[in-house]
Design an enzyme around this catalytic site. Structure first.
Site, PDB file in Angstrom:
ATOM      1  CE  LYS A   1      87.979 -66.595  41.497  1.00  0.00           C
ATOM      2  NZ  LYS A   1      87.249 -67.453  42.427  1.00  0.00           N
TER       3      LYS A   1
ATOM      4  CD  GLU B   1      92.347 -66.028  49.049  1.00  0.00           C
ATOM      5  OE1 GLU B   1      93.515 -65.904  49.462  1.00  0.00           O
ATOM      6  OE2 GLU B   1      92.069 -66.462  47.919  1.00  0.00           O
TER       7      GLU B   1
ATOM      8  CB  ALA C   1      89.394 -74.035  39.511  1.00  0.00           C
TER       9      ALA C   1
ATOM     10  CG  LEU D   1      84.748 -74.668  35.735  1.00  0.00           C
ATOM     11  CD1 LEU D   1      83.631 -73.763  36.249  1.00  0.00           C
ATOM     12  CD2 LEU D   1      84.178 -75.988  35.245  1.00  0.00           C
TER      13      LEU D   1
ATOM     14  N   GLY E   1      89.282 -76.314  44.108  1.00  0.00           N
ATOM     15  CA  GLY E   1      89.803 -77.643  44.453  1.00  0.00           C
ATOM     16  C   GLY E   1      91.118 -77.872  43.747  1.00  0.00           C
TER      17      GLY E   1
ATOM     18  CG  ASP F   1      88.631 -64.678  45.079  1.00  0.00           C
ATOM     19  OD1 ASP F   1      89.794 -64.596  44.641  1.00  0.00           O
ATOM     20  OD2 ASP F   1      87.886 -65.656  44.862  1.00  0.00           O
TER      21      ASP F   1
ATOM     22  CB  THR G   1     103.022 -68.487  44.459  1.00  0.00           C
ATOM     23  OG1 THR G   1     103.064 -67.345  43.598  1.00  0.00           O
ATOM     24  CG2 THR G   1     104.212 -69.371  44.164  1.00  0.00           C
TER      25      THR G   1
END
Ligand code: ADP
Ligand code: ASP
Ligand code: MG
Length: 818
Positions: free
Chosen positions: A681, A666, A610, A612, A800, A677, A554
């Protein structure tokens, strides 16, 4: 001559008794057949007696039901021509039984002696009915009166056998050449010919007594499972039958709760070296287990796992005990005088405390006895009053071969620890045939499974995963799991079981024997119960399944808040959700610490790039001793899309809208466009690189005009249109230098030596590693001591559902590999 014993379920009804008779008549040997009461009858008789004692007249109904059950069984077995004497025998016995219960009712007293008399009817009736059935089939059978042949003391309920007298009586009784002797189990009598019983489950013992008395060639215990198993099959679905086991091992296993054989049974057969088989009445072709003196099982070092539930742990502690002899003697004397059986003993070498485990029913009695014995020392503060902890259980590993193999207890406690099972006390006898641990009763089922997996299931390790968020990425994950299951089983010996799933509306759990189908989970979830996060977590904790993993797919802050609770129960957390790892540093490091402390994993590879392997690579670099000096990265698929597609031929706002429509942003695109975002990261990467860093420490060189941050998403689009000239200028300036625009995140070494993180738009020349980034690509450059000039590069699709799901998948597998 052989002795065969059939337990309660083997003689539960006419159909089963027919199976028993097939087995018996299929034998060519002469045999003594010992039978239990019809299944459930002993319990029902105890109930009738207790009700009568409590002046509850319903005891009459219980007796009536029992009478009907026996009459029905006889009618179903016997041809009409043979029925009358058996039926009248049953009625007569029930008349006597009812009279006894009436007396109990009027006297409101059920002595142990009367209770034994009442329960003796169970075996008496079953054995008479089965003997009549055999007679009706013209089998050469004689009924043996165990009550007269087996003589005991007057310890009602648990009488001790007088072997000398008993052996002589049995020898005389079986002198004739009958093909079959049929005897009731469990029941005996004392010197005054009052009925006694040999303890619950005691028919096994009766059979062993007969076997030893006549020097039988073998004893066969026929029951409802195909032998003694590596663990209780009701708890461990993968439990397997043990081919061969020594008398000592069988004794240890049964003493430690393997109900399949009543512990005293072993002693008489062991003395006479009589091989004893455990066989299945319902699968007579199965080999079963042989218990004998030359047990040698190849392979497995541990023979079986057993447990005793409902024990209490008593601790006697105090500084006054150190170095003073006699304390333990007094403790055990007090317990013995109060008739309390001690299951397990430990004393630490500091001598500061002695710990014993006893049956839970003895706990209060034990406290009274021990506190009385140490009354003076307690007053003098030399010893503390006896401490009692209830709700405990003992789990034990049993095996002759453990003696010659170091490291077994290490493996045992490692497996328990990894699953968050706290060990309260440990005991290992010098025979090294048994290692026992006291644990909380709530953990016992899990512990048996964990140990079974650790010692017997070289085949599979099971992961139990609980997935929250089964939208886009979650569905893909479940699909990948379905497809990959055979591979995982074959190559990694791994079984990933989805034990629970939830979305924001519904939740669903797998129950015993009712797994969540990976093909039909969507439909099943629709019929699930309403999702309540607290309940979801409580259920995970309460289910207490081995190797549990919580998977958060989530983007929800409430879900992120429960990790602490899970990790501190040794439940690993795999988070796709970035909120926890990018929250306050103190919280991030607390989660990491908890994971370490409780031997769980907290994994969040998909938080950056994601699927990677970004965080994994960074961790590997650090673990191998490399030092990361600098990180440069393009980490936003959304911003890549926007700047790859913006060439000033259409307004910037329109390109952003397209990104949003195609699902790259988003719900509020400012989170991407404004850099938040990407900041999250680089924050996570910086932390994983060892920096103590907060969001506020990151410099955000935002390219959005101030006005864009005001108002709603609609206002945002309007503001972008208004400032089109600004975006065009950004583009033109870059184009003039033959550069592309990329939103870059950096962790750099400042001249003063401390590292700084920043995000912002950069001009990227054609020779840069960042220049040829297309679509949803992410790229991370790690400059390290070992990669000082040419960085280690991780590059590929960074967004993705498919690739994100496979990143989550990889994290889940990582949990299994530790
Ligand atoms: P019977 O009525 O035939 O005497 P019991 O119910 O006393 O049978 O014992 C058989 C049961 O023991 C099995 O059904 C099984 O559930 C239980 N059991 C517990 N531990 C073990 C074990 N290690 N191996 C086999 N059975 C076990
Ligand atoms: N019928 C007795 C009991 O239930 C003895 C036995 O079945 O072994 O305990
Ligand atoms: Mg039994």
């Amino acid at each position: 001559m052989k002795v065969l014993k059939f337990g309660g379920s083997s003689v539960a009804n006419a159909e089963n008794i027919q199976k028993v008779v097939n087995i018996v008549t299929g034998n060519t040997d002469q045999q003594i057949v010992v039978v239990s009461a019809l299944g459930g009858v002993t319990d029902a008789l105890i109930k009738a007696g207790t009700l009568a004692e409590q002046t509850d007249e319903t005891y009459k109904e219980v007796l009536k039901e029992l009478e009907t059950k026996h009459l029905d069984t006889a009618r179903a077995l016997l041809p009409v021509t043979h029925q009358s004497s058996c039926l009248s025998m049953i009625k007569q016995q029930f008349n006597t039984l009812e009279e006894i219960c009436n007396s109990v009712f009027y006297l409101t007293e059920l002595s142990l002696r009367t209770k034994d008399r009442i329960i003796s009817f169970g075996e008496l009736l079953s054995s008479k009915i089965i003997a009549a059935f055999l007679q009706s089939k013209q089998v050469d059978v004689e009924w043996l009166n165990s009550c007269q042949l087996i003589k005991t003391n007057s310890n009602y309920g648990f009488a001790a056998v007088d072997f000398q007298t008993t052996n002589a009586l049995i020898e005389t009784a079986v002198r004739s050449n009958k093909k079959i002797y049929l005897a009731p189990g469990f029941i005996a009598s004392d010197a005054n010919n009052n009925a006694t019983t040999l303890g619950r489950g005691g028919s096994d013992y009766t059979a062993a007594i007969y076997a030893a008395a006549i020097n039988a060639n073998s004893l066969e215990i026929w029951t409802d499972v195909s032998g003694m198993m590596t663990a209780d099959p009701r708890w461990v679905s993968n439990a397997k039958p043990i081919d061969r086991i020594s008398y000592q091992e069988a004794m240890e296993l049964s003493h430690f709760g393997a109900k399949v054989i009543y512990p005293p049974t072993i002693q008489p057969v062991r003395q006479k070296n009589i091989p004893t088989w455990v066989k299945n009445t319902f699968a007579p072709g199965d080999t079963g287990t042989v218990i004998d003196s030359n047990a040698k099982h190849e392979g497995d070092i541990v023979t079986g796992i057993s447990s005793i539930n409902a024990i209490a742990l008593l601790s006697l502690e105090g500084s006054g005990m150190i170095g003073i002899p006699g304390f333990s003697k007094r403790l055990f004397e007090a317990l013995a005088n109060a008739n309390i059986n001690v299951i397990l003993i430990t004393q630490s070498s500091s001598e500061h405390s002695i710990c014993v485990a006893v049956n839970i029913n003895d706990a209060t009695k034990a406290k009274e006895a021990v506190d009385k014995a140490f009354a003076i020392e307690i007053v003098q503060n030399k010893v503390e009053p006896l401490k009692i902890e209830t709700e405990q259980s003992v789990i034990a590993l049993v095996g002759d071969k453990m003696k010659s193999h170091p490291g077994i207890s290490g493996r045992m406690f490692d497996a328990l620890g990894r699953n968050g099972i706290n060990v309260r006390a440990i005991a290992q006898g010098s025979s090294e045939r048994n290692i026992s641990a006291v644990i909380a009763h709530t953990d016992i089922k899990k512990a048996v499974n964990v140990l079974h997996e650790a010692f017997f299931e070289n085949v599979y390790k099971q992961l139990n995963i609980f997935v929250t968020g089964v939208g886009n990425v979650g569905s893909k994950l479940l699909g990948q799991l379905l497809q990959q299951q055979p591979f995982l089983q074959e190559h990694l010996n791994l079984q990933v079981r989805v034990a629970g799933i939830a979305n924001s509306r519904k939740m669903l759990f797998a129950d015993n024997g009712n797994d969540i189908s990976l093909k039909q989970w969507k439909e099943a979830l629709q019929h699930g119960e309403p999702m309540q996060l607290n309940k979801f977590v409580d259920t995970i904790i309460q289910k207490n399944l081995r190797n549990s993993v919580f998977v958060d797919i989530t983007a929800n802050a409430d879900v992120a808040r429960i990790y602490e609770q899970l990790l501190s129960k040794a439940i690993s957390v795999v988070a796709c959700n970035k909120i926890a790892a990018s929250s306050a540093y103190a919280h991030y490091s607390e989660l990491k610490l908890l994971a370490k402390e409780y031997n769980a994993l907290f994994l969040f590879e998909t938080n950056v790039g994601a699927g990677l392997p970004v965080i994994g690579t960074l961790n590997d670099l650090r673990r191998s001793g490399d030092i990361v000096t600098n990180i440069q990265a393009v980490l936003s698929g959304t911003l890549n899309f926007v700047f790859n597609n913006y060439d000033t031929t259409r307004p910037f706002a329109e390109v952003v809208k397209q990104a949003q429509d195609e699902g790259y942003t988003e719900p509020d695109p400012r989170l991407d466009l404004g850099g938040t975002d990407v900041m999250r990261k680089i924050l996570i990467l910086a932390r994983e690189a060892g920096e103590k860093i907060e969001m506020d420490d990151i410099t955000n060189n935002s390219f959005l005009p101030e006005e864009c941050f005001n108002g709603s998403v609609d206002d945002f689009y309007k503001a972008m249109l208004k400032h089109e000239a600004h975006f065009k200028k950004l583009y033109d300036e870059a184009a003039a230098k033959n550069c592309k625009l990329k939103f870059v995140a950096e962790l750099t070494n400042s001249p003063s030596g401390d590292r700084r993180a920043s995000v912002g738009l950069k001009h990227i020349p054609a020779d840069s590693d960042f220049h040829h980034l297309y679509g949803k690509d992410n790229i991370v450059l790690f400059y390290t001591q070992r990669y000082p000039e040419q960085p280690l590069i991780v590059k590929g699709a960074g967004a993705g559902a498919d690739v994100t799901a496979s990143g989550v998948f990889a994290d889940i597998i990582r949990v299994a590999r530790v």
